[in-house]
Design a protein around this motif. Structure first.
Motif, short mmCIF file in Angstrom:
data_model
loop_
_atom_site.label_atom_id
_atom_site.label_comp_id
_atom_site.label_asym_id
_atom_site.label_seq_id
_atom_site.Cartn_x
_atom_site.Cartn_y
_atom_site.Cartn_z
N ALA A 134 -3.44 -11.89 -0.68
CA ALA A 134 -2.17 -11.03 -0.19
C ALA A 134 -1.00 -11.84 0.27
O ALA A 134 -0.12 -11.60 -0.03
CB ALA A 134 -2.68 -9.98 0.64
N ASP A 185 0.36 -13.88 -2.33
CA ASP A 185 1.00 -13.00 -3.25
C ASP A 185 2.41 -12.35 -2.82
O ASP A 185 3.18 -11.36 -3.22
CB ASP A 185 0.21 -12.15 -4.13
N LYS A 186 2.50 -12.52 -1.25
CA LYS A 186 3.58 -11.78 -0.56
C LYS A 186 3.73 -10.42 -0.60
O LYS A 186 4.68 -9.67 -1.09
CB LYS A 186 5.05 -12.33 -1.14
N HIS A 187 2.54 -9.71 -0.58
CA HIS A 187 2.30 -8.30 -0.49
C HIS A 187 3.07 -7.82 0.74
O HIS A 187 3.52 -8.42 1.78
CB HIS A 187 1.08 -7.98 -0.41
N LYS A 188 3.24 -6.58 0.71
CA LYS A 188 3.96 -5.78 2.05
C LYS A 188 3.30 -6.18 3.35
O LYS A 188 1.95 -6.31 3.32
CB LYS A 188 3.89 -4.15 1.98
N LEU A 212 0.19 -3.75 4.32
CA LEU A 212 -0.86 -3.92 3.59
C LEU A 212 -1.67 -5.24 4.42
O LEU A 212 -2.88 -5.37 4.54
CB LEU A 212 -0.82 -4.36 2.03
N ILE A 213 -0.87 -6.40 4.57
CA ILE A 213 -1.51 -7.49 5.27
C ILE A 213 -1.93 -7.13 6.42
O ILE A 213 -3.31 -7.74 6.64
CB ILE A 213 -0.56 -8.76 5.22
#
Length: 671
Positions: free
Chosen positions: A196, A199-202, A205-206
């Motif tokens: 995550a 993939d540079k998720h929010k 979420l991380i």
């Protein structure tokens, strides 16, 4: 010892569980001895399979950290599944050493199940080590590592669940197993977290992914502290990981608060992140701490001079995002059905014992369903006839048998005399004890001789003596009656060959023929049962399934005798008709012949002969019953008398000691 196998990458430090170590076992020799002792075949027939198992264990106990090493463990596991079915569990000794604790603790157990669960434990260790080797931070390697960590957790959970069925020591304590499973899930969750991040998720979420890692490490720490095997340096490492990911969670939440322009909450979250990161001792802690401090300094400056938001006293709780779970063991390990079959032709002694037991049950089945019913039906027929052939149960006995009964009768008399003698000895002891008490009481006077009077303390023994004598008198009376019965038997009559003229009555002849046919059918069915045994079917069933459960096979096997059961049912109907015919015939004879004919019928020599035989056999049966009862009676009475005599002797010895002590005391005082 070191912290164990670890790997450093852009992810935080990960742990692999070291494989357990074992002592070499001469498995070929042990299996050969086991086959020779538990099977009707010899080990020489199975040398190929024995060599395969021995080689499989040798490959499994020192595997390379590789897929081939994993396959070696699984191959040996599959063989253990088959050995469990073929051999008793507690015949071969295995020794394994723990590698988690500070000291390499060894444990030896006679158990194939324990060996199997230990191998599953090592498979779990192997998956954890492969997860480390697979991790190079690429997308595919992250997926592989994540899967392997979940596989490892599944193995440890399986061991914990199934070792409760062991009759031996567990592979590890349950707290340690839970700690290892939680550690593996934490590291599997780390793989998701790292993906995550890549993939540079929010950030929200991380943070949720990170919070789940924290929860897993919390569980691992709690169970490790309760367990018996995990060392303090491991526990400290788990605490460092928990602190690190607590810092990650707070840091990512601060970034999320920044996006929402909640600058006061952002500062609060960064302050918490700094507190957490200060508690971590990971090698990556310093770099992360610098990032947090820099971000916090800038956030505090902006909030103090621009946004002026108040810092909240508490931050909202973060709901963790669970992305992993222990893999099902079914998907990880080979099944017995998909493995090369070993020892296919091996027939354990246990299976042969089943055959013996089923043969006995078959014999009883024939006896209860065929033989005994036919005997009962014949007996009903005979009892319905006023005049008939010599009853089947009246069989001439030998003179030697009569001598044997006479010897048993003499033995009863001998037992009676022996018991009488033993009771006499006990009574004499009681009398002598009472006399001694009386003499000492006269010597010292009643005031000084303070021991209880014998008549008081030995009353219980006299009561027992009285009862035992009464029992003995009862035995004597029955023995006398048995003597009289034995003497009144016509011994010449029952030891001579029985010969009677053939009856002229057509109905009697017909019934005699029916009885002979039934007796012949009964014997034929017995022979049929002896020839038709279940052994081939049990061996066939066992070779197909390898499971020693043959009840359904036995039920089907007994259907072979359904024809004989139908014969018995038909004879029941035939019996009812014949008995009615007998009753009608008797009524006709009575009405035609009248009372005088009946009187003449009673003095028929054949009838008298049978009656005399029956009477003598009846007396003999009573004698035999009395002999059996008398033998048991005297055995019990001998035991009771012996116990009573021992009690009297103990009582006398105790009283004698008391008398000596009191006598010496009184004599000393008198001086």
């Amino acid at each position: 010892m070191s912290l164990g196998r670890t790997r450093w990458s852009k992810m935080s430090e990960l742990l692999g569980i070291p494989l357990k170590r074992t002592l070499d076992v001469d498995f070929a020799a042990e299996l050969s001895k086991l086959i020779d002792s538990t099977s009707f075949q010899t080990a020489s027939f199975f040398q190929s399979d024995i060599s395969k198992v021995a080689a499989a264990r040798n490959n499994a106990i020192t595997p390379d950290i590789s897929i081939n090493g994993l396959d070696a463990l699984k191959t040996y596991y599959a063989m253990l599944l088959q050995l469990e079915r073929k051999f008793p569990d507690n015949q071969i000794e295995f020794t394994w050493f723990q590698t988690l604790s500070q000291k390499s603790l060894g444990c030896s157990q006679y158990s194939l199940q324990w060996e199997k669960l230990t191998i599953i434990y090592n498979i779990g260790c192997m998956y954890s080590l492969l997860a480390l080797d697979s991790n190079n931070d690429s997308v595919e390697s992250l997926k592989t590592s994540c899967l392997y960590f979940q596989n490892s957790a599944g193995c440890f959970k399986y061991v914990m669940k199934h070792q409760t069925n062991l009759k031996t020591m567990p592979v590890m304590d349950n707290s340690t197993a839970d700690a290892l499973a939680s550690l593996m899930l934490a590291q599997a969750q780390e793989c998701f977290w790292f993906k995550a991040v890549q993939d540079k998720h929010k950030d929200s979420l991380i943070a949720k992914l990170s919070q789940q890692i924290v929860d897993f490490y919390s569980e691992a720490i709690s169970e490790a502290q309760r367990g018996k095997l995990i060392r303090n340096d491991w526990i400290n490492h788990l605490k460092a990981k928990k602190a690190y990911f607590s810092a990650v969670t707070s840091y990512r939440m601060s970034l999320s608060f920044n996006e929402k322009k909640q600058f006061g909450s952002m500062v609060k979250a960064l302050q918490k992140a700094l507190q957490f990161v200060n508690d971590s001792t990971l090698s990556s802690q310093a770099k992360f701490k610098t990032v947090i401090e820099s971000t916090l300094k800038e956030a505090q400056r902006d909030n103090d001079f621009i946004y002026l938001q108040q810092l909240p006293s508490e931050l909202p709780k973060i709901k963790p995002a669970l992305m992993v779970k222990p893999s099902s063991i079914v998907t990880l390990l080979p099944s017995i059905e998909n493995s090369d079959q070993l020892f296919k032709d091996l027939i354990p002694v246990e299976v042969m014992d089943y055959c013996t037991a089923y043969n006995e049950r078959q014999d009883k089945y024939i006896e209860q369903r065929v033989t005994n019913p036919l005997i009962s039906l014949n007996k009903l027929l005979k009892e319905s006839m006023t005049t008939f052939q010599i009853p089947q149960e009246l069989i001439t006995i030998s003179e030697a048998e009569l001598v044997q009964y006479e010897a048993l009768l003499d033995n009863l008399h001998v037992n009676n005399k022996n018991i009488q003698s033993e009771l006499g000895k006990a009574e004499q002891v009681l009398k002598e004890e009472a006399l001694s008490d009386k003499q000492l009481r006269l010597k010292h006077g009643t005031l000084h001789w303070t021991l209880p009077e014998s008549s008081t303390v030995n009353a219980t023994y006299y009561e027992k003596l009285k009862k035992l004598k009464e029992y003995l008198d009862q035995g004597s009376a029955i023995d006398k009656q048995t003597d009289e019965l034995f003497q009144s038997i016509d011994k010449k009559l029952i030891t001579s060959e029985i010969k009677l003229p053939e009856p002229n009555d057509s109905l009697t002849n017909m019934i005699k023929k029916v009885i002979q046919e039934r007796n012949a059918y009964s014997e034929k069915t017995k022979r049929k049962s002896l020839e038709y045994r279940i052994l081939p079917k049990i061996i066939s069933s066992y070779k197909k399934s390898g499971i020693a459960n043959f009840e359904a096979v036995f039920t089907g096997h007994l259907k072979y005798f359904d024809e004989d059961l139908r014969y018995v049912n038909s004879t029941k109907q035939e019996n009812a008709k014949l008995i009615k015919e007998i009753e009608l015939n008797e009524e006709n004879k009575t009405s035609e012949s009248g009372v005088e004919a009946k009187k003449m019928e009673r003095i028929d020599p054949r009838e008298l002969y049978i009656e005399d035989l029956k009477y003598s056999y009846k007396l003999l049966d009573e004698v035999k019953e009395n002999l059996n009862d008398g033998t048991a009676f005297y055995e019990n009475l001998i035991n009771s008398t012996s116990n009573f005599y021992n009690e009297v002797q103990e009582y006398d010895a105790a009283r004698r000691m008391e008398k000596v002590q009191l006598d010496e005391s009184l004599v000393s005082e008198a001086r």
